[in-house]
Scaffold this active site. Structure first.
Site, PDB file in Angstrom:
ATOM      1  N   GLY A  83       0.794   0.348   9.952  1.00  0.00           N
ATOM      2  CA  GLY A  83      -0.036   0.837   8.864  1.00  0.00           C
ATOM      3  C   GLY A  83       0.078   0.109   7.541  1.00  0.00           C
ATOM      4  O   GLY A  83      -0.655   0.424   6.613  1.00  0.00           O
ATOM      5  N   ASP A  84       0.991  -0.870   7.439  1.00  0.00           N
ATOM      6  CA  ASP A  84       1.154  -1.525   6.136  1.00  0.00           C
ATOM      7  C   ASP A  84       1.694  -2.949   6.302  1.00  0.00           C
ATOM      8  O   ASP A  84       2.627  -3.350   5.607  1.00  0.00           O
ATOM      9  CB  ASP A  84       2.103  -0.707   5.252  1.00  0.00           C
ATOM     10  CG  ASP A  84       2.011  -1.086   3.777  1.00  0.00           C
ATOM     11  OD1 ASP A  84       1.055  -1.798   3.403  1.00  0.00           O
ATOM     12  OD2 ASP A  84       2.894  -0.678   3.006  1.00  0.00           O
ATOM     13  N   LEU A  85       1.084  -3.712   7.205  1.00  0.00           N
ATOM     14  CA  LEU A  85       1.514  -5.107   7.396  1.00  0.00           C
ATOM     15  C   LEU A  85       0.911  -5.958   6.288  1.00  0.00           C
ATOM     16  O   LEU A  85      -0.002  -6.751   6.503  1.00  0.00           O
ATOM     17  CB  LEU A  85       1.109  -5.615   8.784  1.00  0.00           C
ATOM     18  CG  LEU A  85       1.895  -5.004   9.950  1.00  0.00           C
ATOM     19  CD1 LEU A  85       1.349  -5.493  11.283  1.00  0.00           C
ATOM     20  CD2 LEU A  85       3.394  -5.316   9.841  1.00  0.00           C
ATOM     21  N   SER A 136       0.814  -1.193   0.000  1.00  0.00           N
ATOM     22  CA  SER A 136       0.000   0.000   0.000  1.00  0.00           C
ATOM     23  C   SER A 136       0.845   1.238   0.000  1.00  0.00           C
ATOM     24  O   SER A 136       0.402   2.282  -0.395  1.00  0.00           O
ATOM     25  CB  SER A 136      -0.873   0.012   1.223  1.00  0.00           C
ATOM     26  OG  SER A 136      -0.122   0.364   2.331  1.00  0.00           O
TER      27      SER A 136
END
Length: 377
Positions: free
Chosen positions: A229-231, A2
């Site tokens: 926020g972006d796993l 993302s």
């Protein structure tokens, strides 16, 4: 995958340094001699896997690093990059498999450097990070055990950051209009044109309408924290911890890309993890319960947070799919990488709405509840 920029994406300049330029940069900034180098995929930065020869007087051999060259837009926010780097260092000391920086010759964690062949004098923030072993979750057949571990990781990571990260740069994580914070799903209104007019757009419009009505008014009831926020399935590396076991027993060996860190809410992180673990799964609607069980083994959700999960997962699908379509229009040469999530993402989002919130939640919550009486399979 993302990680991206905010509403200024159209002005974003992705670095485009050549291998010779990178080799010279590593020598100049870090005092290291590159023995080999290869590019790594990236959304809006430029990454290289580099091997360097050890310095004179050190044991013979070579060390591996990732050289991260941040895009020129984000490079104008040194406090934010400092916060991300310091957070990685804290997590490493807390036992998480996070990369740590190799210091510049001046003893700093990063350096602002000019480079590339484009017009203008672009400056990019450069860091050399330890190379982490393992393969991305995207490349394995996930099972209940690793999904549970990823849920547990998501909760543990945010808990450690929220309770222990007190560096002065942390204030930069209040990112306001940052497009990838789940609170900002309504900002997709300005990018939805990229979908054209079709059934996909209709579902996203439905997500946005429900999100504005049911999630935004409830934000104050959620527990606040710092989110990674972006796993996603490319930012979590795993290794098989036992060669003899079937199915494999995986352990997390690396956590990558802290570029989307911001202040948010614990429930955001579990929703993001669920969404990305669904991407490659042959049975995507079953994934959420295993991830949720792992998360709740560390941080049980409140009733309000649980009630928001379906729309938060749908919101993250919408963010990823809309921004991929928007950015692919701007950077058609990077379309293949940008559309990784879209290949199956649309199918999963459409399926969620076809099955309906009540049935999806029933699957998730019953699966998670079963962990109360047994260890993960």
């Amino acid at each position: 995958m993302s990680s991206g920029n905010d509403s200024r994406a159209q002005t974003l300049t992705k670095p485009a340094l050549g291998e010779q330029e990178v080799t010279a940069l590593v020598a100049r900034v870090f005092g290291l001699k590159v023995s080999w180098i290869r590019p790594l995929p990236s959304y809006d930065d430029q990454n290289f896997h580099v091997q360097v020869s050890r310095k004179e007087g050190e044991a013979e051999g070579a060390d591996e690093y990732v050289l991260k060259i941040t895009n020129s837009e984000d490079s104008q926010e040194p406090d934010l990059i400092e916060a991300q780097t310091q957070a990685m260092m804290l997590l490493s000391t807390e036992g998480f498999p996070a990369a740590t920086p190799y210091l510049t010759k001046d003893g700093n964690v990063m350096a602002l450097e000019s480079g590339g062949t484009g017009l203008g004098n672009k400056k990019y923030m450069v860091r050399l990070l330890t190379y982490l072993p393992g393969i991305p979750v995207a490349k394995i057949a996930t099972n209940a055990q690793i999904l549970y571990e990823i849920g547990k990781l998501a909760a543990s990571l945010d808990k450690a950051l929220t309770e222990k990260f007190h560096h002065p740069s942390a204030k930069s994580l209040h990112r306001g209009q940052f497009i990838w914070n789940l609170a900002n799903v309504p900002l997709l209104d300005q990018y939805i044109y990229a979908l054209g007019q079709n059934k996909h757009r209709q579902v996203v419009e439905q997500v946005l309408e429900q999100f504005k009505g049911k999630i935004i008014p409830k934000l104050s009831t959620f527990r606040a924290c710092i989110n990674h926020g972006d796993l996603n399935d490319h930012n979590i590396l795993v290794e098989n911890s036992s060669a003899s076991q079937e199915p494999p027993q995986y352990r997390v060996s690396g956590i990558l890309d802290f570029g989307d860190m911001s202040y948010g809410y614990y429930v955001f992180e579990v929703a993001i993890a669920i969404m990305y673990m669904m991407i490659e799964s042959p049975d995507p609607l079953s994934v959420g319960g295993h991830v949720l069980a792992g998360f709740e083994s560390v941080l049980p959700l409140t009733e309000e947070e649980r009630a928001a999960l379906f729309l938060l997962v749908s919101g993250r699908f919408s963010q990823s799919l809309v921004m991929a379509a928007h950015t692919a229009l701007l950077y058609p040469e990077n379309k293949e990488y940008l559309m990784i999530t879209a290949k199956s993402g649309w199918k999963h989002l459409m399926k969620m709405f076809e099955v309906g919130q009540e049935a999806v939640e029933k699957t998730w919550f019953e699966t998670a509840a079963a962990y109360g009486t047994r260890t993960p399979a």
